[in-house]
Write an enzyme that holds these catalytic residues in place. Sequence first.
Site, PDB file in Angstrom:
ATOM      1  N   LYS A  65      13.092 123.583  52.035  1.00  0.00           N
ATOM      2  CA  LYS A  65      12.699 123.098  53.364  1.00  0.00           C
ATOM      3  C   LYS A  65      11.750 124.082  54.013  1.00  0.00           C
ATOM      4  CE  LYS A  65      13.546 120.030  53.141  1.00  0.00           C
ATOM      5  NZ  LYS A  65      14.108 118.994  52.319  1.00  0.00           N
TER       6      LYS A  65
ATOM      7  N   HIS B 130      19.543 140.769  38.988  1.00  0.00           N
ATOM      8  CA  HIS B 130      18.957 140.606  37.648  1.00  0.00           C
ATOM      9  C   HIS B 130      17.444 140.426  37.711  1.00  0.00           C
ATOM     10  CE1 HIS B 130      22.958 140.488  36.007  1.00  0.00           C
ATOM     11  NE2 HIS B 130      23.288 139.556  36.899  1.00  0.00           N
TER      12      HIS B 130
ATOM     13  N   GLU C 162      18.088 124.393  48.732  1.00  0.00           N
ATOM     14  CA  GLU C 162      17.562 123.364  49.622  1.00  0.00           C
ATOM     15  C   GLU C 162      16.981 124.003  50.890  1.00  0.00           C
ATOM     16  OE1 GLU C 162      16.626 120.523  49.406  1.00  0.00           O
ATOM     17  OE2 GLU C 162      16.566 119.750  51.446  1.00  0.00           O
TER      18      GLU C 162
ATOM     19  N   LYS D  75       5.288 111.773  50.477  1.00  0.00           N
ATOM     20  CA  LYS D  75       6.714 111.438  50.584  1.00  0.00           C
ATOM     21  C   LYS D  75       7.200 110.736  49.320  1.00  0.00           C
ATOM     22  CE  LYS D  75      10.528 110.778  53.015  1.00  0.00           C
ATOM     23  NZ  LYS D  75      11.350 111.977  53.264  1.00  0.00           N
TER      24      LYS D  75
ATOM     25  N   ARG E 105       3.692 108.579  53.600  1.00  0.00           N
ATOM     26  CA  ARG E 105       3.645 108.708  52.145  1.00  0.00           C
ATOM     27  C   ARG E 105       2.656 109.765  51.708  1.00  0.00           C
ATOM     28  NH1 ARG E 105       5.665 103.649  49.925  1.00  0.00           N
ATOM     29  NH2 ARG E 105       4.477 103.855  48.030  1.00  0.00           N
TER      30      ARG E 105
ATOM     31  N   GLU F 104       8.187 124.155  52.286  1.00  0.00           N
ATOM     32  CA  GLU F 104       7.323 122.972  52.377  1.00  0.00           C
ATOM     33  C   GLU F 104       6.783 122.728  53.777  1.00  0.00           C
ATOM     34  OE1 GLU F 104      10.878 119.643  52.006  1.00  0.00           O
ATOM     35  OE2 GLU F 104       8.857 119.035  51.526  1.00  0.00           O
TER      36      GLU F 104
ATOM     37  N   CYS G  82      -0.458 106.695  47.566  1.00  0.00           N
ATOM     38  CA  CYS G  82      -1.168 105.538  48.109  1.00  0.00           C
ATOM     39  C   CYS G  82      -0.200 104.518  48.711  1.00  0.00           C
ATOM     40  CB  CYS G  82      -1.965 104.846  47.021  1.00  0.00           C
ATOM     41  SG  CYS G  82      -3.091 105.935  46.180  1.00  0.00           S
TER      42      CYS G  82
ATOM     43  N   ASN H 147      -2.576 100.308  44.224  1.00  0.00           N
ATOM     44  CA  ASN H 147      -1.714 101.492  44.064  1.00  0.00           C
ATOM     45  C   ASN H 147      -1.432 101.642  42.584  1.00  0.00           C
ATOM     46  OD1 ASN H 147      -1.355 101.830  46.730  1.00  0.00           O
ATOM     47  ND2 ASN H 147       0.846 101.394  46.747  1.00  0.00           N
ATOM     48  N   GLY H 148      -1.370 102.868  42.102  1.00  0.00           N
ATOM     49  CA  GLY H 148      -1.044 103.067  40.692  1.00  0.00           C
ATOM     50  C   GLY H 148      -2.248 103.668  39.980  1.00  0.00           C
TER      51      GLY H 148
ATOM     52  N   TRP I  75      -4.336 108.569  48.215  1.00  0.00           N
ATOM     53  CA  TRP I  75      -3.963 109.953  47.895  1.00  0.00           C
ATOM     54  C   TRP I  75      -4.697 110.245  46.587  1.00  0.00           C
ATOM     55  CZ3 TRP I  75      -1.087 112.764  44.188  1.00  0.00           C
ATOM     56  CH2 TRP I  75      -0.564 113.985  44.621  1.00  0.00           C
TER      57      TRP I  75
HETATM   58  C1  F6R Z   1      11.559 117.662  49.952  1.00  0.00           C
HETATM   59  C2  F6R Z   1      11.425 116.323  49.429  1.00  0.00           C
HETATM   60  C3  F6R Z   1      11.125 116.154  47.978  1.00  0.00           C
HETATM   61  C4  F6R Z   1      11.849 114.916  47.445  1.00  0.00           C
HETATM   62  C5  F6R Z   1      11.413 114.630  45.996  1.00  0.00           C
HETATM   63  C6  F6R Z   1      12.168 113.464  45.409  1.00  0.00           C
HETATM   64  O1  F6R Z   1      11.851 117.647  51.310  1.00  0.00           O
HETATM   65  O2  F6R Z   1      11.524 115.375  50.147  1.00  0.00           O
HETATM   66  O3  F6R Z   1      11.478 117.279  47.254  1.00  0.00           O
HETATM   67  O4  F6R Z   1      13.213 115.125  47.514  1.00  0.00           O
HETATM   68  O5  F6R Z   1      10.051 114.358  45.957  1.00  0.00           O
HETATM   69  O6  F6R Z   1      12.002 112.321  46.179  1.00  0.00           O
HETATM   70  P1  F6R Z   1      13.009 111.109  46.051  1.00  0.00           P
HETATM   71  O7  F6R Z   1      14.324 111.543  46.570  1.00  0.00           O
HETATM   72  O8  F6R Z   1      12.405 110.008  46.862  1.00  0.00           O
HETATM   73  O9  F6R Z   1      13.058 110.773  44.593  1.00  0.00           O
END
Ligand code: F6R
Length: 579
Positions: A456, A475, A452, A574, A27, A459, A2, A96-97, A70
């Site tokens: 990427k 394994h 990583e 985000k 977000r 997602e 949110c 929010n929350g 959200w």
């Molecule tokens: C992937 C991504 C997420 C964030 C995770 C932590 O591309 O962005 O995996 O890395 O949600 O977010 P932060 O770094 O804001 O704590």
Amino acid sequence: MCGIVGYLGYRQAAEVCMEGLLRLEYRGYDSFGIATVSPEIAVFKETGKISAAKDAVHLKGTCGIGHTRWATHGVPSRTNAHPFTDCTGKIAVVHNGIIENYAALKRDLEKRGHTFVSETDTEVIPHLIEEKYTGNLREAVSKILPLLEGAYAILVIAEGTEEIVAARKGSPLVLGVGDREYVFASDGLPILDYTRKVIYLEDGDLAEVTPAGYTIYQGKKPVERKVATLEWDAADVRKGGFAHYMLKEMYEQPEVFSNTINSITENAAALCRIREARSVTVVACGTSANASTVFAYLMESVCGIPTRVVLASEFKYFPTPKNDVVIAVSQSGETADTISALKIAKERGAKTFCVTNVLGSSLTRIAETTLYTRAGPEVSVAATKSFTAQVAAFMEIVNIISGGMLKKAVAEIQRYLPEALDCDVESAVELVKDASTLLYVGRGLSYPISMEGALKMKEISYIHAEGYAAGELKHGPFALLSKETPVVAVCLPGSTYPVMMSNLKEIKARSAPEVVIGCVGDIDAEEIADVFIPLPKVSETAGVILASVVLQMLAYKTAVALGTDVDMPRNLAKSVTVE
Ligand code: F6R
């Protein structure tokens, strides 16, 4: 998750709120709404994309609030979208929350005759305020706050008034202080177009904003709060001619890498407690956890300081060694799992640090020492430049602690990152885009880089991808290998090379097609690979960081080829502010 926006000033509040909500789109949300006072309360709510509904909003007034939702309590729908009003329709609230005790509050309110329309926890707030409101909105809000258990950032407006009352506990809330205008928001981005002067509200703060100015209270007492300056620029949150924010942000990485190196160098004095630590624990989630794993490898191998990475959501199940240093790593500084891990670490007596990209974020209020990455605002849900910035921060920390052992690698990265961004990944995209599973492998530093790369890819392209230490494949995961299961490998000259080459041969023997990111001129790796992506000849440490940029590009171009919503992948947010 949110996002909230509020405006009071001389512009049309609905327009400012809609623009602000667009800034908060990154977000993640499923529905949105705004309310203005003029002098009655008018509300607009919708599901889906904000841009699609922009022209349908005709609310008048220079005081208003807005929200992107959200879904947590109740399905995504117009009814469950914020703002919510009381029974009279004279008070409107965005939140929010999560109000943890909302069910009991709702039962009591219903017994007292209040009518609810939604399934949300938030709706109890306007009804509680309604019971206390006799013309002084601030007083009414302050009376109901002690009844709320859980986390909140709320904005409240009321019919016939020109004021916004805001309160914060556990969820972020920033107040932008402009010239005859004020903007509230969950983060600085919606504020940038109006002012760069901001106040980061603290837990327990209640702010009252009217055309005459603002006052912040803790309980009944007015308090002073520092006015900070947003370092970011409004241009940073525009696409600037790029097809996607993700692509723009990837191209910013050379500058971001150097900016972050400088940020850590300026803060070198703060690193002595890490240098003296018997051991270090790093807590983080997702991409930040992958960057932290790069740090752990470097700390152990270069500085000889035992360093472990614990996923923030699992940290409570790990005892922290006494006097340990705990570093929380989070781009946003608002990730609930990471915040809660750092709080636990602090309670257990750890020396606490945070590495974050957001000035004034929640983590910075908990950690004793804050180290800033200077990535600038990251809008794309998939983290790219913030990952590189975290890696830059970690490399510089290790460099300083070790007396300059990573100097050469840092310089190589600075020199060759632009070249890595221009790598040709088209044939690799063709090889992976129709697969249903991909395996990413590497050894040593290339292992977190592979994780990583896989994160990427999954997602934003929705192709199932997993990162493995190359030695682990035999394994178990070998069972997955076939000509339908491409493997993406990072194989660079250096300590891991000989055994990595053996792993590539084993994979080949099981018919899996291989994309190999290697070093230019490596004939052996080129020969075994189905697609070979050459990197400039640099040290192994620098090479794996360059490889991470290539893996970002591979994920990006695959997602574009598959037509997914690159900047806002499905189901993701985000800023993940729930545990
Ligand atoms: C992937 C991504 C997420 C964030 C995770 C932590 O591309 O962005 O995996 O890395 O949600 O977010 P932060 O770094 O804001 O704590």
